[in-house]
Design an enzyme around this catalytic site. Structure first.
Site, short mmCIF file in Angstrom:
data_model
loop_
_atom_site.label_atom_id
_atom_site.label_comp_id
_atom_site.label_asym_id
_atom_site.label_seq_id
_atom_site.Cartn_x
_atom_site.Cartn_y
_atom_site.Cartn_z
CE LYS A 80 -3.86 1.92 2.74
NZ LYS A 80 -4.65 1.73 3.99
CB SER A 155 -8.11 3.37 3.05
OG SER A 155 -7.22 2.81 4.00
CB SER A 179 -8.14 0.45 5.89
OG SER A 179 -8.93 1.59 5.77
N1 GLN Z 1 -12.92 3.54 6.65
C1 GLN Z 1 -12.33 4.03 7.87
C2 GLN Z 1 -11.99 5.48 7.71
O1 GLN Z 1 -12.31 6.03 6.72
C3 GLN Z 1 -11.13 3.21 8.22
C4 GLN Z 1 -9.94 3.60 7.43
C5 GLN Z 1 -8.72 2.79 7.79
O2 GLN Z 1 -8.80 1.75 8.42
N2 GLN Z 1 -7.58 3.31 7.40
O3 GLN Z 1 -11.40 6.08 8.56
#
Ligand code: GLN
Length: 493
Positions: A80, A155, A179
């Protein structure tokens, strides 16, 4: 028809070791696969072809010279783009870091390189890991290999899609509120969020430091165990990493879950859970029962406050972490107008990132701190205590990872609250710092459903044992997305 990119990491590892397969062949197969499907999937921000082939050649040479290389030597994986790679652009899918080339490697990268892993490239993500669909990337959205009109989750959507599409054998993502697990569920991959402090965060570009944790994507539990084993462990460069020895995760994969106590949290069902998701999780529960696990119901009463507490705590920490992007030290720098810092941020950050910074600074401001931030931290303690109580009676908890299957690109992008609710079942584990995994658990109308297993801190061996046992008697994880088998006929001129 079997292709080299169909191999699991452990299968490829054996062939590499016996020299039935070379690292260069394996790397080429993945670079070819990337070339074939990437115009449709768009999982990568950067593909490091030349570096990958060079690394693969080195592995082959060392093996030919008789070096005793580890099981991951020559395995091509993706990272990532929130994980710092020395000399390789690391963007966080943000305009503000579009041209940022880190002068150092994250600890996980150092460890993977020491293990001989071949880095294929850096994957797309929601900007600064904020989102659940990868649509918040400043560059382009990534598509779900199972249905190219749908999101891969987020994400870490690029990492998930790359593994699901056969572009990489495994990948790393980061999980702050889901994420890794949520995109894992939406793409039919195995996706593990380790215990907070299990994997070093050094070189993981910070979103919310008390929640962030790096975790692997793979196509089965065994491969996830191999990747976790390579990156886990104490790191003096991360003051929150924990000096706890790393167990042999592969040795935990006994196939035996007899007597394992699995709790099904009442609050992780019902409203918002699609019927097809609920049905798959019910079948997964029966599968575990048939394997000899003891299933019981449990309650995590503060679950309903999890998302609200998270959207105070995570933005509060993000607002502090993102203050470093001021156009002075590194990244985008716009020397425009009277306030170059403001100009840089206005142009460099996307809408969701700005929303989080505003939320966070507001929650931390004098007069509101007690009402919001402090309350949220108290809720966090209650959620942690819910888990402590549940784990007195159960070894693992089983739930859907996400209430829905993959949704259409564009469907939730204008409704932040609907987007945030993707993570109702994943966020509590980050607030409590415990370990969790998402594993393929079936399909609903042709789209993957993920089952989440949660364990107490440092319960990764139990999680992996249960996931592996499940995969010995199911084949969901062995399905490939049909959307990519129709060759390139859909390409436009
Ligand atoms: N979807 C969650 C957010 O937008 C988690 C994101 C993540 O785990 N980086 O914060």
């Amino acid at each position: 028809m079997s292709e080299l990119w169909h191999l699991t990491i452990s299968e490829a590892s054996e062939r590499l070791r016996s020299r039935a397969l070379s690292a260069v062949e394996l790397t080429r197969a993945h670079l070819d696969r990337i070339r074939d499907v990437e115009d449709r999937v768009r999982a990568f921000v950067t593909v490091t072809d030349a570096l990958a082939l060079g690394a693969a050649e080195t592995i082959d040479r060392r093996r030919a010279e008789g070096a005793d290389l580890g099981p991951l030597a020559g395995i091509p994986i993706a990272l990532k783009d929130v994980i710092a790679t020395k000399g390789i652009r690391t963007t966080c899918s943000s305009k503000i870091l579009e041209r940022f080339v880190p002068p150092y490697n994250a600890t996980v990268v150092e460890r993977l390189e020491a293990a001989g892993v071949v880095l294929l490239g850096k994957t797309n993500m929601d900007e600064f890991a904020m989102g659940s669909s990868t649509e918040n990337s400043a560059f382009f959205p990534t598509r779900n290999p199972w249905d190219l009109a749908r999101v891969p989750g987020g994400s870490s959507g690029g990492s998930a899609a790359a593994v699901a599409a056969g572009e990489a054998m495994g990948a790393l993502g980061s999980d702050t509120g889901g994420s890794v697990r949520q995109p894992g569920a939406l793409t039919n991959t195995v996706a593990l969020k380790p215990t907070y402090g299990r994997v070093s965060r050094f070189g993981l570009i910070a979103f919310a430091s008390s929640l962030d944790q790096i975790g692997p994507f793979a196509r089965n539990a065994r491969d996830a165990a191999m990747l976790l084993g390579a990156v886990a462990g104490y790191d003096p460069l991360d003051s929150t990493s924990i000096p706890e020895p790393v167990p042999d995760y592969l040795a935990a994969l006994t196939g035996d879950v007899k007597g394992l106590r699995i709790g099904v949290p009442r609050e992780y069902a019902g409203e918002g859970v699609e019927p097809g998701v609920a049905a798959a999780i019910e079948r997964a529960t029966q599968t575990f029962r048939a394997l000899g696990a003891e299933i019981g119901e449990c309650s995590l009463p503060h679950t309903r406050y999890g998302v609200a507490a998270y959207y105070i705590i995570a933005p509060a920490e993000a607002s502090a972490n993102l203050a470093r992007y001021d156009g002075v030290k590194y990244g985008l720098s716009l020397a425009e107008g009277d306030d170059p810092v403001a100009a840089t941020r206005a142009a460099g950050f996307g809408a969701e990132v700005k929303r989080r910074i505003m939320l966070g600074t507001y929650a931390l401001s004098a007069g509101y701190y007690d009402a919001y931030y402090l309350q949220a931290e108290k809720v966090r303690t209650l959620i942690k205590e819910d888990f402590d109580l549940a784990f007195e009676r159960f070894d693992l908890l089983l739930s859907p990872t996400s209430p829905t299957v993959a949704f259409a690109i564009g469907a939730k992008i204008d409704d932040p609250y609907a987007m945030y609710l993707n993570d109702v079942f994943t966020i509590p584990a980050n607030l409590a710092g415990i370990a969790g995994i998402s594993i393929p658990a079936g399909f609903s109308e042709g789209l993957p459903v993920g089952a989440q297993l949660l364990a107490p801190r440092f319960g990764e061996p139990t999680i992996l044992r249960a996931a592996d046992a499940f995969q010995r008697v199911t084949d969901f994880h062995q399905h490939w997305p049909a959307a990519l088998t129709a060759k390139k006929t859909r390409r436009r001129g």
